[in-house]
Scaffold this motif. Structure first.
Motif, short mmCIF file in Angstrom:
data_model
loop_
_atom_site.label_atom_id
_atom_site.label_comp_id
_atom_site.label_asym_id
_atom_site.label_seq_id
_atom_site.Cartn_x
_atom_site.Cartn_y
_atom_site.Cartn_z
N GLY A 146 -15.28 121.73 35.07
CA GLY A 146 -16.35 120.92 34.50
C GLY A 146 -17.03 120.05 35.54
N ASP A 147 -16.28 119.15 36.15
CA ASP A 147 -16.88 118.19 37.07
C ASP A 147 -17.34 118.83 38.37
N MET A 148 -16.56 119.72 38.93
CA MET A 148 -16.89 120.31 40.22
C MET A 148 -17.82 121.52 40.11
N MET A 149 -17.56 122.37 39.09
CA MET A 149 -18.32 123.62 38.98
C MET A 149 -19.40 123.57 37.91
N GLY A 150 -19.45 122.49 37.15
CA GLY A 150 -20.58 122.28 36.24
C GLY A 150 -20.54 122.99 34.91
N PHE A 151 -19.43 123.65 34.58
CA PHE A 151 -19.38 124.36 33.30
C PHE A 151 -19.29 123.37 32.14
N GLU A 152 -19.75 123.82 31.00
CA GLU A 152 -19.60 123.07 29.75
C GLU A 152 -18.25 123.47 29.16
N VAL A 153 -17.24 122.67 29.42
CA VAL A 153 -15.86 123.04 29.10
C VAL A 153 -15.46 122.59 27.70
N ASP A 154 -14.83 123.50 26.97
CA ASP A 154 -14.32 123.21 25.63
C ASP A 154 -12.88 123.71 25.56
N PHE A 155 -12.00 122.93 24.94
CA PHE A 155 -10.58 123.29 24.88
C PHE A 155 -10.14 123.60 23.45
N ILE A 156 -9.26 124.59 23.36
CA ILE A 156 -8.49 124.86 22.15
C ILE A 156 -7.04 124.70 22.57
N VAL A 157 -6.25 123.85 21.85
CA VAL A 157 -4.93 123.46 22.35
C VAL A 157 -3.83 123.71 21.31
N PRO A 158 -3.24 124.90 21.30
CA PRO A 158 -2.05 125.12 20.47
C PRO A 158 -0.82 124.54 21.16
N GLU A 159 -0.11 123.67 20.45
CA GLU A 159 1.04 123.00 21.04
C GLU A 159 2.35 123.41 20.36
N LEU A 160 3.45 122.98 20.96
CA LEU A 160 4.80 123.18 20.41
C LEU A 160 5.15 124.66 20.26
N THR A 161 4.66 125.49 21.16
CA THR A 161 4.83 126.94 21.02
C THR A 161 6.28 127.39 21.19
N LEU A 162 7.14 126.51 21.75
CA LEU A 162 8.55 126.87 21.93
C LEU A 162 9.43 126.41 20.77
N ALA A 163 8.84 125.80 19.77
CA ALA A 163 9.64 125.23 18.68
C ALA A 163 10.50 126.27 17.97
N ALA A 164 9.93 127.44 17.70
CA ALA A 164 10.66 128.46 16.94
C ALA A 164 11.84 129.03 17.71
#
Length: 215
Positions: free
Chosen positions: A161-179
């Motif tokens: 984003g800051d260095m390369m100028g892309f419009e960055v958007d995140f999708i964040v699935p968490e706790l993937t090791l819970a199972a």
């Protein structure tokens, strides 16, 4: 029609949550662009060599002055850079490994970051949409005990984003090791909810982005 550059970096194969989410994003993107193009790189299955002195020095030298070895090393960088520049949108699967991104993804970044072209004051990807699926086995969300260890989103926002100028958007699935982790058994419902939310976001964001670029 629009072109999507899709990168995956998880080494977990069919068990990978980041791959599941990027797959849903890509499928819905393709529904909107049935005649479009998807350029795909599986950085885990076909890892890039790390950037070495030849490839790095070639980026700061006049191409006419490249040695044969520099020219060969820089040709690889140019291929990757041109893939990035020719895409209308970018999708990256970036799971958290040991609090940071996979080394295979870091290798790709080292090749495509070229100050004066893809990075710097007027980067070639400026304003281009880039979606990152930043999965992680636990949680580094604000307010959690491991919040201070969030080195994936912070790093990728800084670089892409800051260095390369892309419009960055995140999708964040968490706790993937819970199972698969007995000590996290109480977190399985939260993990399932996080995964469902990420899959839903992937579908919606892919459709909206595809429609935006087609307008």
């Amino acid at each position: 029609m629009a072109t999507l550059l899709h990168l995956d970096s998880s080494f977990s194969g069919e068990q990978s949550v980041s791959r599941a989410v990027t797959s849903v994003f890509r499928e819905n993107w393709e529904k909107q662009h049935p005649e479009g193009t998807v350029v795909y790189r599986d950085l885990a299955a076909e890892p890039l060599p790390h950037l070495d002195g030849l490839g790095a020095s070639a980026g700061f030298a006049d191409p006419a002055q490249h040695t044969p070895e520099q020219a060969d090393a820089f040709a690889r960088r140019l291929t990757l850079i041109e893939e990035l520049e020719q895409a209308d949108a970018v999708l990256i699967g970036a799971p958290m490994y040991n609090f940071t991104i996979p080394s295979t993804l870091k290798a790709w970044l080292d090749h495509v970051i070229l100050v004066g072209r893809t990075g710097g004051e007027d980067p070639s990807g400026k304003g281009k949409p880039l979606t990152i699926v930043a999965s992680r086995g636990g949680s580094t969300a604000p307010g959690t005990p491991r919040e201070r260890y969030e080195y994936v989103q912070n790093y990728l926002q800084a670089v892409l984003g800051d260095m390369m100028g892309f419009e960055v958007d995140f999708i964040v699935p968490e706790l993937t090791l819970a199972a698969s982790t007995p000590a996290m058994a109480d977190l399985v419902p939260a993990a399932e909810a996080s995964r469902a939310k990420a899959l839903d976001e992937a579908e919606q964001k892919a459709v909206l982005l595809a429609q935006r670029l087609a307008a």
